[in-house]
Scaffold this active site. Structure first.
Site, PDB file in Angstrom:
ATOM      1  CG  ASN A   1      30.444 -24.605  -4.519  1.00  0.00           C
ATOM      2  OD1 ASN A   1      30.751 -25.044  -5.622  1.00  0.00           O
ATOM      3  ND2 ASN A   1      30.964 -25.089  -3.401  1.00  0.00           N
TER       4      ASN A   1
ATOM      5  CG  HIS B   1      -1.888   1.132   1.269  1.00  0.00           C
ATOM      6  ND1 HIS B   1      -2.955   1.242   0.412  1.00  0.00           N
ATOM      7  CD2 HIS B   1      -1.946   2.223   2.079  1.00  0.00           C
ATOM      8  CE1 HIS B   1      -3.639   2.350   0.686  1.00  0.00           C
ATOM      9  NE2 HIS B   1      -3.039   2.959   1.702  1.00  0.00           N
TER      10      HIS B   1
ATOM     11  CD  GLU C   1      -3.602  -1.357  -1.965  1.00  0.00           C
ATOM     12  OE1 GLU C   1      -3.278  -0.652  -1.013  1.00  0.00           O
ATOM     13  OE2 GLU C   1      -4.077  -0.908  -3.033  1.00  0.00           O
TER      14      GLU C   1
END
Length: 700
Positions: free
Chosen positions: A421, A48, A70
């Site tokens: 990794n 908002h 929203e």
């Protein structure tokens, strides 16, 4: 007078990025089967705020996209819709999209509208499905609403008293409503029942309320959108004109003079908006709506950090102490004689202490918790774990450990490489883990803590560990290690940091190209840090990174070479010894190596490296400073050791140019310039034959 809103753009972008971080963090913690209402409210408030700010600054693409996000969040938090797993994925994609759009706007370029349109269509499809399923249940209510809509609405608007202090102007809302329904279809009637006596008026408070009559076929949601930004701080009532009772408009219970009647006009809004003012406001809004394209291409965007008020108070106290000391020294200097020498020395000691404390206070302001660097990894682990089909639990420890902002910005990429990794190479699949008697869910741990004057960051996994035999065979196949040379476990672990080295059989978009681990070590070395690997087959691996807390100040060892002074970083020095000529072995040309406790170390002469005046005798009682960089030891010949002190690092590359073997410069107390030695760079420029000789001698 129009306000240039572009001056607030940077604040908006910073707060919006923080809001997106909050949304992402809360979304990653959400579980569809156990939704925390407060988490949903937090996500909604962040979206908002971004929507409202974007609309204020004219970034309509961001505002319109955030509106559909929203809307779905509002349905979830109101209980009309339940949270689902695919909703969370869609919200996370919207966070990425908003982050990219805001980044483009910040740099002055045009956002990617295609990506936003695709996601917006996905949200609208979900919202439409809800509308279709509820259409039969709400048919009767819709009929009544349509009847009211056909005649218009009566809106009672009672704003909070401090609405003007928050930057919200009712006049602007009425003007926006007028643009929506037309000037002839809107009547604004002020209510003066809360208007105090003139002597009690506060110029920044709002005492008026209003009744607005809308005579137009307009949907209530469209009208509510006009007041959406102040809906939580005002009392707003909507009644369809078709079912509303006769207007009950309270009047002021006071005698109204002619002046008051003219000030509190009951004319429609169209009568009280001068044309020129409307045109000026429209032109200003249009100008503000344009992105600040003039900032495009600038790489030096202003940045800011949030500082605790305690740190600011400490800094102010230190400045106060410094002023007192300066005043005392000033008085001593007015009529100074030798009888005041003791007080002068005392004042200088106090000045030194105040300066050191002031320096520490200033450095603390630049310190930030490492949680800013760790915050990206929950999302990375979630997405990459799903892509690889692995169940992964991420544990983050020491998130409040602080380090310098510059170090924070540069350590992010190496950490990403290490975590990727661990996910790809370190952790096994669920089936492999269960077969090995491990829990099906793997664990990656990020831990940060202070150790001496450094910060230590550990990336640990409970996976399969490094396969030393496979790494060594791969290195021999690539010609990186001779067939006859034997390596210790530590040396084998270091092979994974060589450029182009990879044990992956298949090249994917995640790894396998041999690019990444060499970048990790290079970036860490540029930060004057080091990386260490500990691994046990079947138990997992731990990558340990050691970094200085700050790059602005260095603890250094001053040395003398001919007539020049150089500085070695203390963290790089292993030991200093008197050089014995009989312990030197000549390799080739002018290159020597020295045997030091069963280890051969290449020797570097700074006078030759920097083309200083040649010595009459090659090694005439010199000192040898043994340093370590990139996990290799090098002996550097100097004439004398001068002392240790903290120095402020100045960039030589920014002020002059890049110089081999030099990482920066500083100004000493006597005003002379001293160069800071780049230990890693000196080691890289050694004669390769010397390194090869030292390795072969150690192997023998």
């Amino acid at each position: 007078m129009s306000i240039d809103l572009s001056q607030f753009h940077q604040i908006f972008f910073e707060e919006s990025f923080e809001g997106l971080d909050v949304m992402e963090s809360q979304l990653l913690d959400l579980q569809p089967q156990e939704v925390d209402a407060e988490s949903v409210n937090t996500i909604f408030r962040a979206a908002h705020s971004i929507k409202g700010g974007a609309g204020t600054f004219g970034f309509m693409q961001v505002s319109e996209f955030t509106h559909v996000v929203e809307t779905l969040l509002d349905e979830i938090r109101s209980g009309t819709r339940s949270m689902q797993r695919n909703y969370i994925d869609l919200f996370l994609q919207s966070v990425d999209c908003l982050r990219a759009m805001l980044g483009s706007l910040q740099s002055g370029s045009e956002p990617d509208g295609e990506r936003a349109a695709t996601l917006k269509a996905s949200f609208e499809e979900i919202l439409q499905q809800s509308a279709d399923s509820d259409s039969q249940v709400t048919e009767e209510k819709t009929t009544v609403a349509d009847e009211g809509c056909s005649n218009g609405w009566r809106i009672t608007f009672r704003p909070a008293e401090d609405i003007l202090q928050t930057g919200n102007e009712p006049f602007r809302m009425f003007r926006e409503l007028q643009e929506l329904v037309g000037a002839d279809n809107l009547t604004v009637i002020p209510l003066t029942d809360n208007l105090p006596e003139f002597t009690s008026l506060h110029p920044e408070n709002c005492y008026l309320s209003w009744v607005l009559e809308v005579r137009s076929d307009v949907n209530r949601d469209d009208i509510a959108a006009v007041f959406e930004w102040v809906a939580d701080d005002c009392d707003i009532d909507y009644q369809p004109l078709a079912v509303a009772a006769a207007p009950d408009i309270p009047t002021a219970d006071i005698t109204v003079t002619e002046v008051a009647e003219s000030a509190v006009s009951t004319e429609p809004v169209s009568a009280v908006i001068p044309d020129k003012v409307s045109e000026a406001l429209s032109a200003s809004a249009a100008q503000q709506a344009k992105p600040a394209a003039r900032t495009a291409g600038k790489s030096n965007e202003p940045s800011s950090i949030r500082v605790s008020i305690d740190k600011v108070d400490s800094l102010i106290n230190m400045v106060g102490e410094l002023v007192i000391t300066q005043s005392m020294l000033g008085q001593l200097g007015q009529d100074f004689d030798m009888s005041r020498l003791a007080r002068l020395q005392e004042g200088l000691t106090q000045l030194e202490q105040n300066t050191r404390e002031l320096q520490e206070s200033v450095m603390k302001i630049r310190m930030m918790p490492i949680s800013f660097a760790f915050s990206r990894f929950p999302r990375l682990v979630r997405d990459l774990g799903g892509q690889l089909g692995k169940q992964v639990n991420l544990v983050m420890l020491g998130e409040n450990t602080e380090l310098d902002k510059t170090v924070m910005e540069k350590i992010g990429d190496p950490l990403v490489h290490l975590v990727r990794n661990s996910l790809d190479h370190g952790l096994e699949t669920t089936e492999q883990r269960l077969a090995a008697g491990k829990p099906g869910e793997g664990t990656i741990t990020l831990n940060a803590y202070h150790q001496g004057g450094n910060i230590v960051i550990e990336v640990k996994d409970d996976g399969a560990g490094l396969n030393e035999e496979r790494i060594l065979n791969k290195a021999r196949q690539k010609g990186l290690v001779p067939e006859t040379q034997e390596l210790s476990s530590e040396e084998i672990h270091q092979l994974i940091f060589l450029p182009g080295f990879s044990t992956a059989d298949v090249v994917s978009d995640i790894s396998g190209r041999g690019v990444g681990m060499d970048v990790v070590r290079r970036n860490i070395a540029e930060l004057n840090g080091s990386i260490e690997v500990k691994s046990k087959r079947g138990k997992g691996s731990t990558f340990i990174i050691r970094l200085p807390l700050t790059l602005a100040i260095l603890d250094g060892q001053l040395v003398k070479v001919k007539d020049e002074t150089y500085i070695f970083p203390l963290v790089s020095i292993v030991e200093s010894i008197q050089l014995q000529k009989r312990s030197l072995n000549h390799v080739t040309g002018s290159q020597y190596v020295m045997k030091l406790r069963d280890e051969y170390i290449p020797i570097v002469r700074l006078d030759e490296l920097f083309n200083l005046r040649a010595s009459d005798d090659e090694f005439e009682n010199p000192m040898l400073v043994v340093v370590e960089g990139d996990n290799e030891k090098v002996g550097i010949v100097v004439d004398d050791l001068l002392g240790q002190q903290q120095v402020v690092i100045k960039s030589l590359e920014q002020n002059y140019k890049r110089v081999t073997g030099i990482s920066g410069a500083t100004i000493l107390g006597d005003g002379t310039v001293a160069l800071i030695i780049d230990v890693s760079d000196v080691g890289k420029n050694l004669d390769k034959s010397a390194k090869g000789q030292s390795r072969s001698d150690q192997a023998a």
